[in-house]
Write an enzyme that holds these catalytic residues in place. Structure first.
Site, PDB file in Angstrom:
ATOM      1  N   MET A   1      -4.027  -6.460  -7.291  1.00 29.11           N
ATOM      2  CA  MET A   1      -3.454  -7.492  -8.152  1.00 29.11           C
ATOM      3  C   MET A   1      -4.465  -8.496  -8.679  1.00 29.11           C
ATOM      4  SD  MET A   1      -0.460  -6.448  -8.376  1.00 29.11           S
ATOM      5  CE  MET A   1       0.980  -5.749  -7.592  1.00 29.11           C
TER       6      MET A   1
ATOM      7  N   ILE B   1      -7.557  -9.346 -11.330  1.00 23.64           N
ATOM      8  CA  ILE B   1      -8.270  -8.882 -12.522  1.00 23.64           C
ATOM      9  C   ILE B   1      -9.768  -9.107 -12.291  1.00 23.64           C
ATOM     10  CG2 ILE B   1      -8.661  -9.313 -14.997  1.00 23.64           C
ATOM     11  CD1 ILE B   1      -5.665  -9.757 -15.274  1.00 23.64           C
ATOM     12  N   LEU B   2     -10.541  -8.045 -12.534  1.00 22.13           N
ATOM     13  CA  LEU B   2     -11.986  -8.127 -12.322  1.00 22.13           C
ATOM     14  C   LEU B   2     -12.688  -8.316 -13.653  1.00 22.13           C
ATOM     15  CD1 LEU B   2     -12.398  -5.171  -9.792  1.00 22.13           C
ATOM     16  CD2 LEU B   2     -12.348  -7.623  -9.273  1.00 22.13           C
TER      17      LEU B   2
ATOM     18  N   ASN C   1      -5.870   3.091 -12.715  1.00 22.25           N
ATOM     19  CA  ASN C   1      -4.870   2.130 -12.252  1.00 22.25           C
ATOM     20  C   ASN C   1      -3.489   2.753 -12.399  1.00 22.25           C
ATOM     21  OD1 ASN C   1      -3.644  -0.478 -11.635  1.00 22.25           O
ATOM     22  ND2 ASN C   1      -3.213  -0.675 -13.827  1.00 22.25           N
TER      23      ASN C   1
ATOM     24  N   HIS D   1       0.362   1.728 -13.090  1.00 27.33           N
ATOM     25  CA  HIS D   1       1.161   0.605 -13.589  1.00 27.33           C
ATOM     26  C   HIS D   1       2.636   1.014 -13.590  1.00 27.33           C
ATOM     27  CE1 HIS D   1       2.037  -3.066 -15.719  1.00 27.33           C
ATOM     28  NE2 HIS D   1       2.846  -2.370 -16.499  1.00 27.33           N
TER      29      HIS D   1
ATOM     30  N   GLY E   1       0.767  -1.240   0.000  1.00 26.54           N
ATOM     31  CA  GLY E   1       0.000   0.000   0.000  1.00 26.54           C
ATOM     32  C   GLY E   1       0.799   1.290   0.000  1.00 26.54           C
ATOM     33  N   THR E   2       2.001   1.281  -0.610  1.00 29.67           N
ATOM     34  CA  THR E   2       2.746   2.547  -0.628  1.00 29.67           C
ATOM     35  C   THR E   2       2.052   3.578  -1.530  1.00 29.67           C
ATOM     36  OG1 THR E   2       4.239   1.884  -2.425  1.00 29.67           O
ATOM     37  CG2 THR E   2       4.968   1.430  -0.162  1.00 29.67           C
ATOM     38  N   ASN E   3       1.386   3.118  -2.563  1.00 25.38           N
ATOM     39  CA  ASN E   3       0.631   4.074  -3.390  1.00 25.38           C
ATOM     40  C   ASN E   3      -0.578   4.617  -2.639  1.00 25.38           C
ATOM     41  OD1 ASN E   3       1.710   4.521  -6.225  1.00 25.38           O
ATOM     42  ND2 ASN E   3       1.926   2.301  -5.982  1.00 25.38           N
TER      43      ASN E   3
HETATM   44  C1  GAR Z   1       3.198  -0.833  -7.467  1.00 25.86           C
HETATM   45  O1  GAR Z   1       4.474  -0.745  -8.036  1.00 25.86           O
HETATM   46  C2  GAR Z   1       2.128  -0.806  -8.548  1.00 25.86           C
HETATM   47  O2  GAR Z   1       2.424   0.049  -9.609  1.00 25.86           O
HETATM   48  C3  GAR Z   1       2.159  -2.236  -8.996  1.00 25.86           C
HETATM   49  O3  GAR Z   1       2.309  -2.992  -7.807  1.00 25.86           O
HETATM   50  C4  GAR Z   1       2.997  -2.200  -6.823  1.00 25.86           C
HETATM   51  C5  GAR Z   1       2.137  -2.125  -5.575  1.00 25.86           C
HETATM   52  O4  GAR Z   1       2.815  -1.483  -4.535  1.00 25.86           O
HETATM   53  N1  GAR Z   1       0.978  -2.560  -9.725  1.00 25.86           N
HETATM   54  C6  GAR Z   1       0.956  -3.399 -10.748  1.00 25.86           C
HETATM   55  O5  GAR Z   1       1.936  -4.011 -11.130  1.00 25.86           O
HETATM   56  C7  GAR Z   1      -0.392  -3.557 -11.446  1.00 25.86           C
HETATM   57  N2  GAR Z   1      -0.231  -4.164 -12.724  1.00 25.86           N
HETATM   58  P1  GAR Z   1       2.046  -0.811  -3.307  1.00 25.86           P
HETATM   59  O6  GAR Z   1       1.095  -1.867  -2.721  1.00 25.86           O
HETATM   60  O7  GAR Z   1       3.147  -0.498  -2.348  1.00 25.86           O
HETATM   61  O8  GAR Z   1       1.320   0.410  -3.786  1.00 25.86           O
END
Ligand code: GAR
Length: 208
Positions: free
Chosen positions: A91, A93-94, A108, A110, A12-14
């Site tokens: 992660m 796919i819906l 999203n 990416h 969940g850093t994003n």
């Molecule tokens: C992030 O790098 C995000 O861009 C990627 O997973 C990581 C999740 O990190 N997402 C994908 O690859 C989707 N195709 P987070 O949980 O720390 O935000």
């Protein structure tokens, strides 16, 4: 004020970048009202709790197929009165039944410059491993609207990041997050919440 629902599956850093942007006043016109995780016990849930944000777990493994899982997610999004749905490291796919209910209202992040290193199977560290294997000199991150095509929806924002000779997938992942993802995701969310994103012929235009 738009209701922002954030979908997560991991660290969940994003999500944290969104929370920080909200608390510093960078996101206007919307508020994170709920975090939904596809997995129990992930740190993203802790982050929501620490900031007094409601969270729900809708565990993928408790549903036999994509359709019944997607229906459960859709029901939750309706209950939460979501105006914007953000996939932040989500992660799973819906089914398109969810996307169809929120056209140009789901985004999203990416960890690559789409259309490179994207689509089914390209997620998390795997994306950075492939970028290093290919030897590209630039990678980055993309925020895009979600459509029924995996990583194929209209692109909202992108930011490039340089690759260094001694990068490992882990080092590169961290740099892409710090220099790109954590910046462009809150920006895109704020633009949406201020009605500044217009989609025409599958392209996103940012209104002045
Ligand atoms: C992030 O790098 C995000 O861009 C990627 O997973 C990581 C999740 O990190 N997402 C994908 O690859 C989707 N195709 P987070 O949980 O720390 O935000």
């Amino acid at each position: 004020m738009k209701n922002i629902v954030v979908l997560v599956s991991g660290g969940g850093t994003n999500l944290q970048a969104l929370i920080d942007a909200q608390e510093s006043g960078m996101i206007t016109g919307g508020k994170i009202t709920c975090v939904i995780s596809s997995k129990p016990g992930v740190y993203a849930l802790e982050r929501a709790k620490n900031h007094g944000i409601k969270s729900r777990v809708i565990a993928r493994k408790e549903y036999g197929d994509v359709i019944s899982y997607s229906e459960a997610i859709l029901d939750a999004l309706k209950e939460e009165k979501a105006d914007l749905v953000v996939y932040a490291g989500f992660m799973t796919i819906l089914d398109e039944l969810v996307v169809r209910a929120y056209p140009n209202r789901m985004m999203n992040v990416h960890p690559a410059l789409i259309p490179s290193f994207c689509g089914k199977g390209y997620y998390g560290l795997r994306v950075h491993e492939e970028a290093l294997k290919k030897g590209v000199k630039l990678t980055g991150a993309t925020v895009h609207f979600v459509t029924e095509v995996c990583d194929g929806g209209p692109i909202i924002l992108q930011k490039a990041v340089e690759i260094q000779d001694d990068d490992t997938p882990e080092i590169l992942q961290k740099r892409v997050m710090e220099q790109a993802e954590w910046k462009i995701l809150p920006q895109a969310v704020s633009l949406f919440c201020n009605d500044r994103l217009e989609v025409r012929n599958d392209r996103v235009y940012i209104k002045k």
